[in-house]
Design an enzyme around this catalytic site. Sequence first.
Site, PDB file in Angstrom:
ATOM      1  N   GLY C  86       0.806  -1.218   0.000  1.00 14.07           N
ATOM      2  CA  GLY C  86       0.000   0.000   0.000  1.00 14.07           C
ATOM      3  C   GLY C  86       0.834   1.260   0.000  1.00 14.07           C
ATOM      4  N   LEU C  87       2.063   1.133  -0.476  1.00 13.63           N
ATOM      5  CA  LEU C  87       2.905   2.314  -0.653  1.00 13.63           C
ATOM      6  C   LEU C  87       3.084   3.120   0.616  1.00 13.63           C
ATOM      7  CD1 LEU C  87       1.620   3.204  -4.205  1.00 13.63           C
ATOM      8  CD2 LEU C  87       3.777   2.139  -3.628  1.00 13.63           C
ATOM      9  N   CYS C 144       1.335   2.019  -9.214  1.00 11.62           N
ATOM     10  CA  CYS C 144       0.507   2.100  -8.015  1.00 11.62           C
ATOM     11  C   CYS C 144      -0.645   1.110  -8.017  1.00 11.62           C
ATOM     12  CB  CYS C 144      -0.045   3.507  -7.861  1.00 11.62           C
ATOM     13  SG  CYS C 144       1.234   4.731  -7.809  1.00 11.62           S
ATOM     14  N   ASN C 206       7.314  -2.863 -13.045  1.00 12.04           N
ATOM     15  CA  ASN C 206       6.759  -2.957 -11.707  1.00 12.04           C
ATOM     16  C   ASN C 206       6.068  -4.316 -11.570  1.00 12.04           C
ATOM     17  OD1 ASN C 206       5.725  -2.202  -9.127  1.00 12.04           O
ATOM     18  ND2 ASN C 206       5.726  -0.079  -9.800  1.00 12.04           N
ATOM     19  N   GLY C 258      12.811  -7.355 -12.599  1.00 12.45           N
ATOM     20  CA  GLY C 258      11.856  -8.445 -12.553  1.00 12.45           C
ATOM     21  C   GLY C 258      12.518  -9.788 -12.369  1.00 12.45           C
TER      22      GLY C 258
HETATM   23  C1  LIG Z   1       7.330  -5.788  -0.940  1.00 10.78           C
HETATM   24  C2  LIG Z   1       7.487  -4.974  -2.168  1.00 10.78           C
HETATM   25  C3  LIG Z   1       7.287  -3.590  -2.126  1.00 10.78           C
HETATM   26  C4  LIG Z   1       7.417  -2.814  -3.271  1.00 10.78           C
HETATM   27  N1  LIG Z   1       7.236  -1.446  -3.209  1.00 10.78           N
HETATM   28  C5  LIG Z   1       7.409  -0.683  -4.325  1.00 10.78           C
HETATM   29  C6  LIG Z   1       7.298   0.739  -4.281  1.00 10.78           C
HETATM   30  O1  LIG Z   1       7.073   1.335  -3.235  1.00 10.78           O
HETATM   31  N2  LIG Z   1       7.433   1.443  -5.434  1.00 10.78           N
HETATM   32  C7  LIG Z   1       7.718   0.823  -6.622  1.00 10.78           C
HETATM   33  O2  LIG Z   1       7.844   1.484  -7.650  1.00 10.78           O
HETATM   34  N3  LIG Z   1       7.868  -0.525  -6.685  1.00 10.78           N
HETATM   35  C8  LIG Z   1       7.723  -1.285  -5.572  1.00 10.78           C
HETATM   36  N4  LIG Z   1       7.894  -2.649  -5.648  1.00 10.78           N
HETATM   37  C9  LIG Z   1       8.219  -3.273  -6.951  1.00 10.78           C
HETATM   38  C10 LIG Z   1       9.722  -3.547  -7.086  1.00 10.78           C
HETATM   39  O3  LIG Z   1      10.463  -2.367  -7.039  1.00 10.78           O
HETATM   40  C11 LIG Z   1      10.019  -4.291  -8.396  1.00 10.78           C
HETATM   41  O4  LIG Z   1       9.600  -3.499  -9.491  1.00 10.78           O
HETATM   42  C12 LIG Z   1       9.311  -5.625  -8.484  1.00 10.78           C
HETATM   43  O5  LIG Z   1       9.298  -6.262  -7.220  1.00 10.78           O
HETATM   44  C13 LIG Z   1       9.931  -6.571  -9.497  1.00 10.78           C
HETATM   45  O6  LIG Z   1      11.269  -6.884  -9.175  1.00 10.78           O
HETATM   46  P1  LIG Z   1      11.704  -8.233  -8.379  1.00 10.78           P
HETATM   47  O7  LIG Z   1      11.073  -9.373  -9.102  1.00 10.78           O
HETATM   48  O8  LIG Z   1      13.195  -8.241  -8.420  1.00 10.78           O
HETATM   49  O9  LIG Z   1      11.165  -8.101  -7.015  1.00 10.78           O
HETATM   50  C14 LIG Z   1       7.759  -3.444  -4.501  1.00 10.78           C
HETATM   51  C15 LIG Z   1       7.983  -4.815  -4.531  1.00 10.78           C
HETATM   52  C16 LIG Z   1       7.859  -5.593  -3.399  1.00 10.78           C
HETATM   53  C17 LIG Z   1       8.096  -7.071  -3.494  1.00 10.78           C
END
Ligand SMILES: Cc1cc2nc3c(=O)[nH]c(=O)nc-3n(C[C@H](O)[C@H](O)[C@H](O)COP(=O)(O)O)c2cc1C
Lengths: 268, 268, 327, 327
Positions: C86-87, C144, C206, C258
């Site tokens: 939830g940011l 978002c 994202n 990703g």
């Molecule tokens: C727990 C969690 C919180 C995240 N919070 C944000 C965020 O606040 N803002 C955002 O742009 N991406 C957020 N992301 C997305 C990550 O930055 C990333 O784009 C996404 O997890 C894919 O990468 P990964 O597979 O390496 O995790 C979040 C991801 C996770 C797992």
Amino acid sequence: MSAAHFAATVESRRDLGGGYFILSLHTDAPAPIEDTVPGQFVMVRGDWGRDLLNPRAFSVLEVDGAQRLAILAKIFGRGTARLAAAEPGEPMTVTGPLGRGFAAPRAGCTQLLVAGGVGLPPLLFQARRAAENGRPKAVEMLYGGRGRDDLVLVDQLDAWGTPYALATDDGSVGREGRVTLLLEERIATAKAAGEAIEILACGPTPMLAAVRTIGLAAGVATYLCLEENMACGFGVCLGCAVPVHGPRPYRYCCTDGPVFDAEEVRWP
Amino acid sequence: MSAAHFAATVESRRDLGGGYFILSLHTDAPAPIEDTVPGQFVMVRGDWGRDLLNPRAFSVLEVDGAQRLAILAKIFGRGTARLAAAEPGEPMTVTGPLGRGFAAPRAGCTQLLVAGGVGLPPLLFQARRAAENGRPKAVEMLYGGRGRDDLVLVDQLDAWGTPYALATDDGSVGREGRVTLLLEERIATAKAAGEAIEILACGPTPMLAAVRTIGLAAGVATYLCLEENMACGFGVCLGCAVPVHGPRPYRYCCTDGPVFDAEEVRWP
Amino acid sequence: MSAAPPPAAGLAPADVDLRTRFAGKTLATPLLAASGCFAYGQQFAAFTDLRRLGGLVTKGISPAPRFGNPLPRICETAAGMLNSIGLENVGVDAFLADKLPFLRDLGISVWVNFFGTDFESYVECAERLSVGEGIDVLEMNISCPNIKKGGIEFGTVPEVAHRLTKACVEATLLPIVVKLSPNAGDIVGMAQAVAEAGAAGVSLINTITGMAIDVRKRRPRLATTYGGLSGPAIKPIALRMVHQVAKALPELPICGIGGIMSGEDALEFLMAGARTVQVGTALFAEPGAIARITDELRSLMAELGIPAIDAAVGVLEAIPPEPAYAG
Amino acid sequence: MSAAPPPAAGLAPADVDLRTRFAGKTLATPLLAASGCFAYGQQFAAFTDLRRLGGLVTKGISPAPRFGNPLPRICETAAGMLNSIGLENVGVDAFLADKLPFLRDLGISVWVNFFGTDFESYVECAERLSVGEGIDVLEMNISCPNIKKGGIEFGTVPEVAHRLTKACVEATLLPIVVKLSPNAGDIVGMAQAVAEAGAAGVSLINTITGMAIDVRKRRPRLATTYGGLSGPAIKPIALRMVHQVAKALPELPICGIGGIMSGEDALEFLMAGARTVQVGTALFAEPGAIARITDELRSLMAELGIPAIDAAVGVLEAIPPEPAYAG
Ligand SMILES: Cc1cc2nc3c(=O)[nH]c(=O)nc-3n(C[C@H](O)[C@H](O)[C@H](O)COP(=O)(O)O)c2cc1C
Ligand SMILES: Cc1cc2nc3c(=O)[nH]c(=O)nc-3n(C[C@H](O)[C@H](O)[C@H](O)COP(=O)(O)OP(=O)(O)OC[C@H]3O[C@@H](n4cnc5c(N)ncnc54)[C@H](O)[C@@H]3O)c2cc1C
Ligand SMILES: Cc1cc2nc3c(=O)[nH]c(=O)nc-3n(C[C@H](O)[C@H](O)[C@H](O)COP(=O)(O)OP(=O)(O)OC[C@H]3O[C@@H](n4cnc5c(N)ncnc54)[C@H](O)[C@@H]3O)c2cc1C
Ligand SMILES: Cc1cc2nc3c(=O)[nH]c(=O)nc-3n(C[C@H](O)[C@H](O)[C@H](O)COP(=O)(O)O)c2cc1C
Ligand code: FES
Ligand code: FES
């Protein structure tokens, strides 16, 4: 299709060095193992969770009655690494025997078995069958690898009385150079002597491509045991297409092969 | 934070029946294990490939010097099932010790340790520490489970001289009924005797909710060791939010807890 | 021969140059920690040397503090996880005062992820963050998935994303990198829209909106029903989107994200066309993952004879065609 | 007590009624084999009792035979696989003559997946398949990630999908179930468009476009560069789409697809709102997967006290809200 999908357990694992290992599997399920033809293969998968989804294809190295089969593999990626760490008793699922294998040697025609690296198992099985049938010299193994570590189980050929010649890229064992060198010389000898031969080959794709070119140029019947990425192994996913000449542009490695006539294969 | 992320190996696994098991881990890495406070936890993960990504949280059951720690777990899903099959020598990674544990017993105030099922480890650790410090009776364990199989390691309490009472839903051991029954009676006795007590509880959420209600109603200081889904365990993913009263609606199980004052927790 | 010769293409790992340029700055390595997976960095100091990172992206910052969603907020899935945090964040002011100084002093590239709850608050956020010293990039999160208001259109309708990006670019002197949502039907259209609006680059991808169900409780596993899927499960989708955008807009710097867990994964993204990459979910199980991945990338590039990042970015060749089929 | 009591909600597995209605027919179980993962069925006869299936969906049929894509056509990814088979199939005539009779005789629900290379050939295909006896459903594949012409718009633009569906519905008396592409930005809009055009239901989801790279060869792992991602990796995305469509269009029958490997997975899809489900990738590793999943579903429903499929479909409850935060 006379294949089955059955549960098996690892009976033993024998490490041969250089990443090569033999996995012996045992099953209590009714499975048509005994009828396996050299060149046929099995799809094997361990209890790998949801990460590694699909089984891996391995040529059958040897069968023992209706309940035991062995494969010879080399560590390549994740699946073979898992298999290389399998312990006795570990559960596996097996689908097979699958595909079409090699024809048995015909009287008066010597089969040259051209093996490269991990392409050995179906050809060693072919040699074993010939020996079991009292005709060890109906086949001749030409076996090549990068170095000493890549030539495994040669002692079995000695034991069976199978004629063979070795080649290594680094000259550590046998002839220095490619196995195709041995093949070219052997074809020349056969031509000179008017001897009937055919070629059965299995190994890395570049080697098979070279064998194909040599065989076709010499007008010798040549059969290639191919490897393509497989998901199912029994003709359903259509992943394992092999480009061919003929009425359709593709045939399937798992059901039409893995053994193909070199003439048919649409390679450069 | 005085935690570390380190490699460890399984030293032994002891099965206790009913899906419960103790896993002892050994590490050669410098890790601040020795300083662990009961109630603190570790994140543990085996060599699980890409399927089970995240480590699992376990309260520390016991530490032995700077190189050994044990957890007590119960098979629940995929991760605990993998751990329950771990063999000596198997590699693990551990992050910890994490979070804030229980306060040590104060002089003149008995800590009632209310344990339900797999909530035992932090409270057993608390009892062990009290005994090690020569004050086994500074704590009293009230331990409940569904049946006989859910009450494990009671012999340790006997050995330490820790007072305890048991309850089972099916009456197979100790009092028939919920552990909260024992708690209510014990509070009544303490009130009657003017004895100073506080409550430390760990177990399934419905049990903790009941303990909280009872503790708050009786005006007894109550500390709950909570479980929330965790990805990291060290305050980064914000997955383990605990709804609280106070200046912010959430605090974090992994860094602000897992031990929370029952008054603070925003539960029905 | 007594010793195995080095591979023909071999380089010494130490000779591999991992530097990369992105949005006008040079990073020591292409590997950043992803937003939301690194908080504001401090927690990691206990586990890893933060100076080994090419950079980091902060948790998404909004003008006012936010408290996040009810729980449960996370659950695991096959080779991935869902989150609906939830940011949650401390807000611009507390970020600038309490969090930024620590990050600035690390000497690595600092990207601040930000968002708003509507058009105006996006612009306000970009503006107010601009006063922060030591910020290299503002990464604008238009995905978002977990906030109700506005989120969807910003991340899925190219014209809306264009307008928003333009307004934010005009509100700050810092480069704006737009983090795109994989939930958009036309990722190339989105990238083009924000590039034309002045974005200095795009971050791809994202999380993808997903769901899991607890059949025993007959309930979704997340309180918000849907959450964002991350981890190796989404890597093939992320790689495809990076490749599509790199092909269509070869000049636009791309940061690939990703499911990156290894040096090989990172190199896949570089070859698909990304100049930097981010590591997210991998950090939960292994806080030192980025240092390991950096070492792996260096060794792998050495082994493959790739001397520098530029020599890896977008170098994919097609598979040679089969000989023609003559029937 | 000497014997453990049955769980409170317990039912005998044999008492669970797995029948479900879909597109006007009753299926013995909700489990079908997915298109492209079952060929035309014969191969499975060696491994499993085909009569244990609720039904099967054939490989996608086009008016003329198609030969498929160059190789490599498949590769594995984390908890998934990519394929670019290229919709290879025997064509309508050979299907009706050589494949359908075998399927018809099984006594299970037969769904024929079909597609065209343009608008007219879709309609032609629906029309020509209608003469086939024993077909229960025509499943129209509008995703076609692997064919060049037409594919994209049919699967991603609601108006185009509407027109195509309408024309096919009018060309046949058989029910048309439209198999939607997860690559569409607005899955609910797509479902609504085809429902309004007369579709008897929707199948959700087809594969998601993805990519993988062989860094050693500097090449994509598939000859077509992109392919379709299937398997457990995509399950959270598929579940989310099923749930979104079920919420928005409660009357529209949904067939859930994506990463189903267990009875629990299948039940997740039912609870999300699907009335039938399909199993694809799981069949490659385990040709008898559907029989096992059926047994697991039956036992799980018994354990949870769910007597029939109708009592499982769409029964999700929300997670109870937290007590209000008063600050
Ligand atoms: C727990 C969690 C919180 C995240 N919070 C944000 C965020 O606040 N803002 C955002 O742009 N991406 C957020 N992301 C997305 C990550 O930055 C990333 O784009 C996404 O997890 C894919 O990468 P990964 O597979 O390496 O995790 C979040 C991801 C996770 C797992
Ligand atoms: C008919 C046939 C017979 C084979 N016989 C043998 C044998 O006897 N001994 C042996 O060591 N190997 C054999 N192989 C190759 C063996 O299947 C691969 O080495 C193995 O699949 C690699 O799996 P991995 O998980 O280690 O590699 P990964 O790269 O992790 O595998 C990923 C995916 O690629 C596929 N794949 C990778 N390499 C190959 C390949 N060369 N052929 C087919 N699929 C591949 C895998 O099946 C898997 O789906 C055979 C292949 C085929 C098709
Ligand atoms: C601070 C803390 C201390 C704990 N101490 C113990 C202990 O000493 N002994 C013990 O047996 N268990 C303990 N647990 C619970 C333990 O973490 C879970 O049982 C375990 O994570 C379940 O994993 P699984 O893979 O078997 O289940 P799965 O359902 O497959 O797990 C899937 C996901 O859900 C999460 N999850 C599932 N159940 C729980 C839960 N109850 N709490 C937190 N996350 C959960 C897992 O972390 C994982 O990410 C503790 C949890 C926390 C938060
Ligand atoms: C090898 C393969 C071939 C496929 N062929 C088709 C097809 O011809 N038509 C179609 O509509 N879907 C096809 N699909 C998609 C599946 O039917 C299914 O929608 C998808 O694989 C997701 O389900 P799963 O995760 O259970 O595999 C194919 C999938 C695979 C893996
Ligand atoms: S491997 Fe599936 S068709 Fe050959
Ligand atoms: S578990 Fe990640 S913040 Fe608590």
